[in-house]
Enzyme design. Structure first.
Site, PDB file in Angstrom:
ATOM      1  N   LEU A   1      83.407  52.291  58.469  1.00  0.00           N
ATOM      2  CA  LEU A   1      82.064  51.747  58.290  1.00  0.00           C
ATOM      3  C   LEU A   1      81.698  51.920  56.826  1.00  0.00           C
ATOM      4  O   LEU A   1      81.994  52.957  56.232  1.00  0.00           O
ATOM      5  CB  LEU A   1      81.040  52.502  59.160  1.00  0.00           C
ATOM      6  CG  LEU A   1      80.718  51.981  60.560  1.00  0.00           C
ATOM      7  CD1 LEU A   1      79.662  52.873  61.207  1.00  0.00           C
ATOM      8  CD2 LEU A   1      80.256  50.539  60.554  1.00  0.00           C
ATOM      9  N   ASP A   2      81.055  50.915  56.248  1.00  0.00           N
ATOM     10  CA  ASP A   2      80.587  51.038  54.867  1.00  0.00           C
ATOM     11  C   ASP A   2      79.668  52.249  54.746  1.00  0.00           C
ATOM     12  O   ASP A   2      78.949  52.584  55.695  1.00  0.00           O
ATOM     13  CB  ASP A   2      79.826  49.785  54.450  1.00  0.00           C
ATOM     14  CG  ASP A   2      80.726  48.573  54.303  1.00  0.00           C
ATOM     15  OD1 ASP A   2      81.919  48.763  54.017  1.00  0.00           O
ATOM     16  OD2 ASP A   2      80.237  47.443  54.482  1.00  0.00           O
ATOM     17  N   PRO A   3      79.656  52.918  53.596  1.00  0.00           N
ATOM     18  CA  PRO A   3      78.793  54.090  53.429  1.00  0.00           C
ATOM     19  C   PRO A   3      77.325  53.822  53.759  1.00  0.00           C
ATOM     20  O   PRO A   3      76.659  54.685  54.343  1.00  0.00           O
ATOM     21  CB  PRO A   3      78.982  54.446  51.948  1.00  0.00           C
ATOM     22  CG  PRO A   3      80.366  53.987  51.632  1.00  0.00           C
ATOM     23  CD  PRO A   3      80.543  52.724  52.427  1.00  0.00           C
TER      24      PRO A   3
END
Length: 310
Positions: free
Chosen positions: A37-39
């Site tokens: 997941l993107d930060p």
């Protein structure tokens, strides 16, 4: 511990950060995540502990669901709010009717060009590293599928939507492309994953809550077993004798099964082998045929989850 913890990831953490935290809280080294997941994104991030790491290659996470908010009128290089603004455009011509019409165009099978700011690699180098150096390289479009795309709320220039899509879909790119079709550009403000295959936000837990459960001795209550995580596979229930064979890497005979469902097996189809609700192995059908063709099954992976076969 052996199982999957469905982490409700908070914003700002990388997927690697989450794995490191789970490893520290659980006090065990054998930990891995099933995707990234993107930060800036939040929500479902399944993390495998112990023997559950062996189940990762067999998971069916082909369907993902996200809740997101995009902002019209601004395009960024990362396609989300963390990036550099590329251009700003007037969005005042956009109506709810136009939004719904454009979104309907994105439902179905599509070719999507992955963003430069992604973990995909070119000649062994992650694209995001090249992007940070100011490079722009050609990317091959990838086929994805949008199963549903629903506008949930419109408060222009912000638009909230829910999307159910195939694995490999970049929701950032979807928002960027919708903005392009609307003629004003767009980027993501929020991204929350609510579903990843068998793992739902309804069963998710924050790392802080899980750490407290670990201290109380209740951390195991939140785990999804490898058996449950692979519920999409046909299940062949073993006898105690058959279970002992499988635990030692031996393919069981017909008489080593308690229950056999009347079913056809396709070539290379994967099945579960279990005893007492515990996953013992994943096997692959070497040849197509009915369930009696068990001699064609080959053990793909044996799980050391239970040795109390009676």
């Amino acid at each position: 511990m052996d199982g999957f913890i469905v982490v409700d990831k908070s914003a700002g953490m990388t997927s690697h950060d989450v794995v490191s935290a789970v490893r520290r809280i659980a006090g065990q080294k054998k930990v891995g995540h099933t995707g990234t997941l993107d930060p800036f994104a939040t929500g479902v991030l399944p993390v495998a502990l112990g023997e559950a790491t062996k189940a990762i290659p067999f998971l069916d996470e082909s369907i993902k669901e996200y809740r997101a908010v995009m902002k019209l009128g601004v395009a960024t290089d990362t396609q989300d709010y963390t990036g550099k603004v590329l251009h700003e455009s007037d969005w005042s011509h956009v109506t709810t009717s136009a939004l719904n019409e454009i979104c309907r165009m994105f439902v179905g099978k599509l070719s999507q060009v992955p963003p430069m700011f992604s973990a995909l690699k070119q000649n062994g180098v992650p694209l995001y590293k090249l992007a940070r150096q100011g490079a722009e390289v050609p990317r091959q479009p990838r086929e994805i599928e949008i199963y549903s795309l629903v506008i949930e709320a419109v408060n222009l220039p912000e638009v909230a939507f829910t999307v159910r899509c195939s694995r490999g879909t970049y929701v950032r790119t979807l928002a960027n492309d919708i903005g392009g079709k609307l003629g004003c550009g767009a980027h993501l403000l929020q991204l929350h994953r609510s579903l990843s295959g068998p793992f739902s936000i309804n069963n998710a837990i924050t790392l802080d809550d899980w750490a407290r459960r670990m201290q109380d001795g209740r951390a195991g209550e939140t785990l999804v077993s490898p058996f449950a995580a692979l519920s999409h596979l046909k299940d062949f229930i073993l006898t105690g004798k058959g279970a002992a064979k499988v635990a030692n890497g031996v393919v069981p005979a017909l008489e080593d099964f308690q229950v056999l469902s009347e079913c056809e097996l396709l070539r290379d189809e994967l099945v579960r082998m279990s005893f007492g609700g515990t996953l013992l192995a994943v096997a692959k059908a070497g040849l197509p045929g009915d369930w009696k063709m068990l001699k064609n099954l080959k053990l793909s992976r044996v799980f050391n989850l239970d040795n109390s076969f009676t």
